[in-house]
Design a protein around this motif. Structure first.
Motif, PDB file in Angstrom:
ATOM      1  N   SER A  64      34.707  63.661  29.061  1.00  0.00           N
ATOM      2  CA  SER A  64      34.737  63.919  30.500  1.00  0.00           C
ATOM      3  C   SER A  64      36.173  64.132  30.969  1.00  0.00           C
ATOM      4  N   LYS A  88      19.235  80.918  34.393  1.00  0.00           N
ATOM      5  CA  LYS A  88      20.406  80.072  34.665  1.00  0.00           C
ATOM      6  C   LYS A  88      21.531  80.878  35.323  1.00  0.00           C
ATOM      7  N   HIS A 122      32.428  73.680  30.544  1.00  0.00           N
ATOM      8  CA  HIS A 122      32.900  72.525  29.779  1.00  0.00           C
ATOM      9  C   HIS A 122      32.001  72.307  28.570  1.00  0.00           C
ATOM     10  N   LEU A 123      30.780  71.808  28.795  1.00  0.00           N
ATOM     11  CA  LEU A 123      29.898  71.527  27.662  1.00  0.00           C
ATOM     12  C   LEU A 123      28.473  72.030  27.880  1.00  0.00           C
ATOM     13  N   VAL A 146      15.953  79.942  37.734  1.00  0.00           N
ATOM     14  CA  VAL A 146      15.847  78.832  36.790  1.00  0.00           C
ATOM     15  C   VAL A 146      15.939  79.289  35.342  1.00  0.00           C
ATOM     16  N   VAL A 184      25.102  69.230  24.968  1.00  0.00           N
ATOM     17  CA  VAL A 184      26.478  68.767  25.088  1.00  0.00           C
ATOM     18  C   VAL A 184      27.097  68.559  23.708  1.00  0.00           C
ATOM     19  N   PRO A 207      36.796  68.310  34.032  1.00  0.00           N
ATOM     20  CA  PRO A 207      37.279  68.712  32.706  1.00  0.00           C
ATOM     21  C   PRO A 207      37.033  70.176  32.347  1.00  0.00           C
ATOM     22  N   GLY A 238      27.188  62.766  38.762  1.00  0.00           N
ATOM     23  CA  GLY A 238      28.372  63.616  38.675  1.00  0.00           C
ATOM     24  C   GLY A 238      29.481  62.966  37.878  1.00  0.00           C
ATOM     25  N   TRP A 239      29.127  61.951  37.078  1.00  0.00           N
ATOM     26  CA  TRP A 239      30.079  61.220  36.242  1.00  0.00           C
ATOM     27  C   TRP A 239      31.197  60.611  37.090  1.00  0.00           C
ATOM     28  N   CYS A 269      28.849  69.925  38.426  1.00  0.00           N
ATOM     29  CA  CYS A 269      28.216  69.714  37.121  1.00  0.00           C
ATOM     30  C   CYS A 269      27.848  68.237  36.983  1.00  0.00           C
ATOM     31  N   PRO A 270      26.583  67.931  36.659  1.00  0.00           N
ATOM     32  CA  PRO A 270      26.155  66.535  36.597  1.00  0.00           C
ATOM     33  C   PRO A 270      26.667  65.789  35.363  1.00  0.00           C
ATOM     34  N   THR A 276      19.618  69.908  34.708  1.00  0.00           N
ATOM     35  CA  THR A 276      20.312  68.835  34.021  1.00  0.00           C
ATOM     36  C   THR A 276      20.142  67.562  34.831  1.00  0.00           C
ATOM     37  N   PRO A 277      19.678  66.473  34.207  1.00  0.00           N
ATOM     38  CA  PRO A 277      19.563  65.228  34.970  1.00  0.00           C
ATOM     39  C   PRO A 277      20.936  64.779  35.454  1.00  0.00           C
ATOM     40  N   ASN A 278      20.953  64.042  36.527  1.00  0.00           N
ATOM     41  CA  ASN A 278      22.224  63.621  37.093  1.00  0.00           C
ATOM     42  C   ASN A 278      22.208  62.121  37.329  1.00  0.00           C
ATOM     43  N   ALA A 294      23.717  62.792  33.427  1.00  0.00           N
ATOM     44  CA  ALA A 294      23.136  63.025  32.112  1.00  0.00           C
ATOM     45  C   ALA A 294      23.907  62.183  31.111  1.00  0.00           C
ATOM     46  N   HIS A 313      29.751  65.866  33.464  1.00  0.00           N
ATOM     47  CA  HIS A 313      31.087  65.259  33.400  1.00  0.00           C
ATOM     48  C   HIS A 313      31.879  65.492  34.672  1.00  0.00           C
ATOM     49  N   GLY A 314      31.180  65.874  35.736  1.00  0.00           N
ATOM     50  CA  GLY A 314      31.814  65.879  37.048  1.00  0.00           C
ATOM     51  C   GLY A 314      32.704  67.058  37.371  1.00  0.00           C
ATOM     52  N   PHE A 367      17.297  67.092  25.052  1.00  0.00           N
ATOM     53  CA  PHE A 367      17.760  68.450  25.279  1.00  0.00           C
ATOM     54  C   PHE A 367      19.231  68.492  25.690  1.00  0.00           C
ATOM     55  N   TRP A 368      19.584  67.622  26.641  1.00  0.00           N
ATOM     56  CA  TRP A 368      20.953  67.717  27.172  1.00  0.00           C
ATOM     57  C   TRP A 368      21.965  67.073  26.254  1.00  0.00           C
ATOM     58  N   PRO A 372      15.320  73.058  30.507  1.00  0.00           N
ATOM     59  CA  PRO A 372      16.633  73.695  30.369  1.00  0.00           C
ATOM     60  C   PRO A 372      17.258  74.052  31.709  1.00  0.00           C
ATOM     61  N   ALA A 373      16.445  74.142  32.756  1.00  0.00           N
ATOM     62  CA  ALA A 373      16.979  74.588  34.038  1.00  0.00           C
ATOM     63  C   ALA A 373      17.609  73.453  34.818  1.00  0.00           C
ATOM     64  N   GLY A 398      22.889  62.690  44.512  1.00  0.00           N
ATOM     65  CA  GLY A 398      23.018  63.636  45.618  1.00  0.00           C
ATOM     66  C   GLY A 398      22.546  65.027  45.283  1.00  0.00           C
ATOM     67  N   ALA A 399      21.425  65.136  44.611  1.00  0.00           N
ATOM     68  CA  ALA A 399      20.912  66.474  44.300  1.00  0.00           C
ATOM     69  C   ALA A 399      20.362  67.112  45.565  1.00  0.00           C
ATOM     70  N   GLU A 400      20.622  68.385  45.740  1.00  0.00           N
ATOM     71  CA  GLU A 400      20.147  69.040  46.954  1.00  0.00           C
ATOM     72  C   GLU A 400      19.132  70.109  46.627  1.00  0.00           C
TER      73      GLU A 400
END
Lengths: 428, 151
Positions: free
Chosen positions: A350, B64, B84-85, B61, A167, B117, A413-414, B100-101, A332-334, A336, B103-104, A162-163, A329-330, A426-428
């Motif tokens: 990035s 969004k 961004h994306l 959720v 992207v 970005p 968070g890349w 944002c997870p 995003t893995p971190n 990703a 690309h930061g 999905f992600w 969709p809600a 660090g997901a909260e």
């Protein structure tokens, strides 16, 4: 018994394989084999010249088509079912995990082998005149391979799928002028949903494979028409036009039993025309060096095929194709992350989506396409092409470095995280 | 057929063929653009004002969006889609920022880009009060970051 013999001879009309005529006829009376020449240059079959990467890539594609068709029996490209079907393939379908593993690992292998094949062709200078166009076809085959990978990993409808598609199609929307529409056409909507899954499915199982087969046929045909398998650099004739010979002694290079074209040979002429052929021609003394495709080439190809198939089967026995949780969709893995071969691209985007996602890849592809036309140096010897080799090596290393950074040095968070540091997201 | 005839018929033929090809390609592109989108509506109700707490934003959720309720300033609704994306940003209570997870990219509480970005700030959507007393969000109407609904 006569009837059986008649039937056999109506199918196999060649002479016995013990004769040279039979060996030739095996090749050119057979529709599947006649892409080969009846005889090949012995040194072209050397493993250390090509590593058989082209063959292996093709065999991987054959595995992908076969296992892909098998998987289609149990897969429905519709969001409520798609992930469920993947679970069925994993736990219910007989040999499901094995087939899916083969499909996945062969796909990864194909990306690797296409890339290595390209490197081999570059470093041996095998893209040079008259083979420039076949290099271009090869670049498009590389792009199709990546396109098939990309459309393929949406299908499981897991988080990665999905992600990655979210992207990936958003990168497309940065393309100037057509970007927004391009994304809408690809997705069949504005978000990644059921229309997008169906579209990527059709691309993956019908449209892209068709182009792949068409271009592969052209690629093979042109290998043959551009002079056959390329010769190893170390077998190239020296640049010296004349050789010094001692009068009275036979020249060292003279073949022992060189004879002019014999009257025993028969030729089937289609038409006599004047003009010089565009492809490399074989001189009589070079022909001495040639061997019949049967069994020399076929034997080696069969070995490559068996090694490829058993290799992929062995990997699939021990490693399962990954499947993440159901697409959400809600959330995003971190982090990703895309599959490894796209992590170089992800590293680039990035920094900037337009520069890294559109401009840089476009320039890279254009540069690859331009190589055979800009590199006008006719020599294939590495010592004559230091600049070309340096530039291409920088290109290869830059790609690898980006992939390594994206794979091992990017955390939640890349953020830049070395692989030896463990970070809890660090997901909260 | 003389030269003049050949060229005039020939060019007419080329133009006709070219037009035919162009029209067909256009038709293919149009065919690929869906006429109907079976997607969630862009305008939707999210509940009554009383459903939302003061202070930290509420994340919805399926839509969004983040719904902010401020004691003095009222309601505002921010998109959770990274500019961004398109990944979904998360609101961290620790620093009161959006992360944002993918690309930061990091966004300030007002949606502006702090670093990363992302090329544009997060979008803010119009939020109004419907007749039945529910809050209504319209994702097609992008409003400036300072937009507030006082209830």
């Amino acid at each position: 018994m006569n009837l059986i013999r008649d039937i056999y001879q109506s199918i196999v009309r060649r002479d016995p394989l013990s004769t040279d005529k039979g060996k030739s006829e095996l090749v050119f009376l057979n529709v599947w084999l006649h892409i080969h020449p009846a005889k090949v240059k012995k040194e072209s079959l050397k493993f250390k010249h090509t590593f058989y990467l082209g063959f292996i890539t093709f065999f991987l594609f054959v595995i992908l088509v076969t296992t892909g068709i098998a998987l289609m029996f149990y897969y429905r490209p519709y969001p409520p079912h798609a992930y469920q079907d993947m679970k069925d393939l994993q736990f219910v379908v007989f040999m499901g995990p094995f087939l899916r593993g083969m499909h996945r690992w062969a796909a990864h292998g194909m990306v690797v082998c296409v890339f290595l094949h390209m490197c081999r062709v570059f470093y041996t200078g095998s893209y040079k005149k008259p083979r420039q166009f076949n290099w271009v076809v090869g670049v498009f085959l590389l792009l199709l391979t990546l396109g098939l990978s990309f459309t393929g990993y949406l299908l499981p409808w897991d988080q990665l799928a999905f992600w990655a598609i979210t992207v990936g199609t958003n990168i497309g929307s940065y393309a100037p002028l057509v970007g927004g529409k391009l994304r809408e056409i690809l997705l069949g909507g504005h978000t990644v949903g059921e229309a997008a899954l169906l579209r990527f499915y059709v691309l993956h199982v019908a449209i892209l494979p068709s182009f792949m087969i068409l271009l592969t046929v052209v690629h093979f045909w042109r290998v043959r028409k551009d002079g056959g398998l390329s010769r190893p650099v170390w077998k190239l004739k020296p640049n010296k036009p004349e050789q010094l010979v001692t009068i009275g002694a036979p020249p060292q290079t003279a073949p022992l039993n060189a004879v002019a074209a014999s009257t025993d040979k028969t030729y089937g002429l289609m038409e006599v025309v004047t003009g010089k052929p565009i492809f490399e021609t074989i001189t009589p003394d070079e022909e001495e060096d040639a061997v019949f495709s049967y069994p020399y080439a076929f034997f080696r190809e069969a070995i490559a095929l068996m090694v490829t198939v058993t290799g992929i089967m062995a990997i699939s026995l021990f490693f399962r194709a990954p499947l993440e949780e159901l697409a959400n969709p809600a959330k995003t893995p971190n982090p990703a992350k895309a599959p490894w071969y796209f992590l170089g691209l992800q590293e680039l985007v990035s920094h900037s989506a337009l520069l890294g996602g559109v401009v840089a890849p476009t320039l890279m592809v254009l540069a690859l396409l331009a190589i055979p036309y800009f590199d006008r140096n006719p020599s294939r010897r590495p010592s004559d092409r230091k600049w070309a080799i340096w530039l291409f090596t920088i290109f290869v290393v830059a790609n690898l470095v980006l992939i390594v950074i994206g794979t091992f040095f990017r955390g939640p968070g890349w953020a830049l995280v070395p692989p030896w540091v463990h970070v809890v997201a660090g997901a909260e | 057929m003389n030269r003049r005839n050949f060229l005039s018929w020939g060019s007419a033929g080329v133009v006709t063929l070219g037009t035919g090809v162009a029209v067909s390609l256009g038709a293919v592109v149009r065919f690929l653009m869906p006429s109907v989108f079976y997607e969630p509506p862009q305008t939707f109700k999210i509940g009554t004002p009383g459903d939302f707490a003061f202070g930290m934003p509420t994340f919805l959720v399926d839509e969004k969006i983040f719904v902010f309720r401020d004691r003095e300033k009222g309601f505002s609704v921010a998109s959770a889609v990274c500019t961004h994306l398109g990944c979904t940003v998360a609101h961290f209570q620790s620093d009161n920022r959006f992360h944002c997870p993918c690309h930061g990219s990091v966004f300030a509480p007002d949606g502006s880009v702090i670093h990363g970005p992302a090329p544009k700030p997060l979008q803010w959507f119009e939020v109004t009060l419907a007749r039945d007393g529910q809050l209504r969000v319209d994702k097609d109407k992008v409003v400036p970051a300072g937009y507030r609904l006082m209830v």
